[in-house]
Design a protein around this motif. Structure first.
Motif, short mmCIF file in Angstrom:
data_model
loop_
_atom_site.label_atom_id
_atom_site.label_comp_id
_atom_site.label_asym_id
_atom_site.label_seq_id
_atom_site.Cartn_x
_atom_site.Cartn_y
_atom_site.Cartn_z
N PRO A 160 0.79 -1.23 0.00
CA PRO A 160 0.00 0.00 0.00
C PRO A 160 0.83 1.29 0.00
CG PRO A 160 -0.47 -1.33 1.97
CD PRO A 160 0.52 -2.07 1.15
N LYS B 270 -3.15 -0.82 7.77
CA LYS B 270 -3.76 0.35 7.13
C LYS B 270 -3.29 1.63 7.81
CE LYS B 270 -8.11 2.17 5.52
NZ LYS B 270 -9.56 1.99 5.45
N ASN C 87 -7.41 -4.51 10.19
CA ASN C 87 -6.22 -4.35 9.37
C ASN C 87 -5.27 -3.38 10.08
OD1 ASN C 87 -4.26 -3.77 7.47
ND2 ASN C 87 -5.68 -3.72 5.76
#
Length: 151
Positions: free
Chosen positions: A54, A142, A139
């Motif tokens: 990410p 994140k 998560n």
């Protein structure tokens, strides 16, 4: 005295059965809930896949090694222009699963020690994120590493 290869080892107990943990490791859709943003395919023996994280705008090639359903997953990825072997072993502890990760491939020198410190932290984080996802559906990754996106 010859140079020795450095090895990272990290482990954690996850309060879930082995098949559920195994699937969370090999299925890119499940991995995107705790580790990667996306993957080009399921981890299957001998397969070449790519992972995107990410916080980084690039693909990371992965060469899947040996897979033993519900027991073992291995793959190679490039670290500092060298292919490192990552091994994940799943074992029972009552109804729970112990995941043990080892990563090998760097020499015992300044570059290797820097890798050892960084990737040991990374694998401990991977295991904590895997546990949080499987046990609590959250998560942890994140927003955790956006500060590193420029590295």
């Amino acid at each position: 005295m010859g140079k020795t290869e450095l090895t990272i080892k990290a482990a954690i107990q996850i309060l879930k059965p082995i098949p559920e943990v195994f699937e969370a490791i090999v299925d890119p859709k499940k991995m995107s809930n705790y580790f990667i943003a996306e993957g080009s395919g399921r981890m299957e023996e001998g397969r070449e896949i790519e992972w995107k994280f990410p916080e980084f705008d690039m693909q990371f090639p992965i060469t899947v090694g040996k897979i033993e359903k519900d027991k073992y997953v291995s793959y190679y990825w490039e670290v500092n222009k060298k292919k490192n072997l990552v091994e994940m072993t799943l074992s029972s502890f009552g109804k729970d699963t112990v995941v043990t990760i080892t990563e090998k491939g760097m020499e015992n020198n300044e570059e290797g020690i820097s890798w050892l410190m960084g990737n040991t932290e990374g694998w401990a984080n991977f295991l904590a994120c895997l546990k949080a996802y499987l046990e609590y559906g959250i998560n942890l990754r994140k927003g955790a590493f956006e500060f590193r996106s420029g590295e």
